[in-house]
Design a protein around this motif. Structure first.
Motif, short mmCIF file in Angstrom:
data_model
loop_
_atom_site.label_atom_id
_atom_site.label_comp_id
_atom_site.label_asym_id
_atom_site.label_seq_id
_atom_site.Cartn_x
_atom_site.Cartn_y
_atom_site.Cartn_z
N HIS A 137 1.56 6.72 -6.84
CA HIS A 137 0.51 7.70 -7.12
C HIS A 137 1.02 9.12 -6.89
CE1 HIS A 137 -3.53 9.32 -7.48
NE2 HIS A 137 -3.36 9.96 -6.31
N ARG A 138 1.82 9.32 -5.82
CA ARG A 138 2.37 10.64 -5.53
C ARG A 138 3.30 11.10 -6.66
NH1 ARG A 138 6.78 12.98 -4.04
NH2 ARG A 138 7.92 11.01 -4.01
N GLN A 162 0.83 -1.21 0.00
CA GLN A 162 0.00 0.00 0.00
C GLN A 162 0.87 1.26 0.00
OE1 GLN A 162 -3.22 0.20 -0.42
NE2 GLN A 162 -3.45 -2.03 -0.51
N ASN A 163 2.00 1.23 0.75
CA ASN A 163 2.92 2.37 0.75
C ASN A 163 3.51 2.58 -0.64
OD1 ASN A 163 2.47 2.84 3.45
ND2 ASN A 163 4.25 1.66 4.13
N ARG A 174 0.90 4.16 -2.85
CA ARG A 174 0.76 5.59 -2.56
C ARG A 174 1.94 6.39 -3.10
NH1 ARG A 174 -1.74 3.63 2.27
NH2 ARG A 174 0.29 3.45 3.30
#
Length: 275
Positions: free
Chosen positions: A69-70, A62-63, A66
């Motif tokens: 996505h960032r 999940q990290n 993210r």
């Protein structure tokens, strides 16, 4: 007998348990191995469904999602900013071009009448190049006609061996060249007059744009002067280096220095130059 009876009893009454154990053993042997790895952690799974369910709870995965996505959002913002800057530059360039076209038309129409014109360096050279181009186009036909008018004479000149004939041909060529040159000069004089007035408008312009390195050097120099003033309480003299040296020696030695006496000790004249 007793052992055989026990086995018969076990098989007759306990066969469901035996069957369940056999099924479990067979299922365990046939069950696929954990070969599907998680791309974030070291765990492995037998099925894609199990892996997909694991992704929902895997902190590392999940990290990573993210972070990706960032990065994508950051790139998207940078690309949008780049496009906005490009559109801004294109719009500014379009406005400059429109402004120049309008000014250029006014120049071509009124360069003899108006005396005060303001040009940027880019505008000046564009107008100068346009004058050169118009002058070349205006005299191009005459230059071609001159070449055609003397072409046959040059052919005769190359073939003749008589000096008298050669002289007559050269005289004719000179007459033709002189007539065409007079017409060309008349046309060029008008463009030269326009050129002269154009240069008169910008003769005292200073278009020099310092580089970033020069700007940084100047900024550091100004900062050094301010630091000098804070430490010594005196101004740095840009145009009087000799006075700066006097004051610097006083700071170093704690007393005033008689440079004339120093020159006498060294046996040097007061106007000596050091290189």
């Amino acid at each position: 007998m007793i052992f055989l009876a026990f086995i018969a009893f076990f098989l007759i009454f306990m066969w469901p348990l035996v069957l369940a154990i056999v099924i479990i053993i067979i299922a365990w042997l046939l069950w696929p191995e954990c070969k599907i790895p998680c791309t974030a952690c070291s765990r492995k799974f037998r099925t894609n469904a199990g892996l997909k369910k694991h992704f929902e709870k895997c902190t590392i995965y999940q990290n990573r999602v993210r972070e990706i996505h960032r990065i994508q959002e950051e790139r998207r913002r940078e690309e949008e900013e780049r496009q906005r800057e490009q559109c801004k530059r294109e719009e500014e360039e379009r406005q400059r071009e429109e402004k120049f076209c309008k000014k250029h038309k006014e120049w071509k129409k009124n360069w003899r009448n108006e005396k005060n014109w303001e040009f940027t360096e880019e505008e000046f050279w564009k107008i100068q190049n346009d004058i050169d181009e118009r002058k070349d186009n205006a005299t191009k036909d005459l230059e071609e006609e001159k070449v055609k008018a003397t072409e046959k004479l040059y052919e005769k000149l190359w073939k003749t061996t008589s000096e008298s004939v050669e002289d007559r041909i050269n005289d004719k060529i000179d007459d033709i060249d002189e007539k065409f040159d007079e017409k060309i000069e008349e046309i060029e004089e008008e463009f030269e007059e326009e050129e002269e007035i154009l240069w008169d408008q910008v003769w005292d312009y200073d278009w020099y744009e310092p580089s970033e390195k020069e700007k940084q050097s100047k900024q550091k120099y100004e900062e050094a002067k301010q630091n000098y003033k804070k430490k010594t309480g005196r101004q740095w003299h840009d145009d009087d280096w000799e006075k700066n040296w006097y004051e610097t020696f006083e700071d170093l030695l704690g007393e005033k220095i008689n440079l004339d006496e120093c020159y006498n000790i060294l046996g040097l004249s007061k106007d000596v130059e050091f290189s």
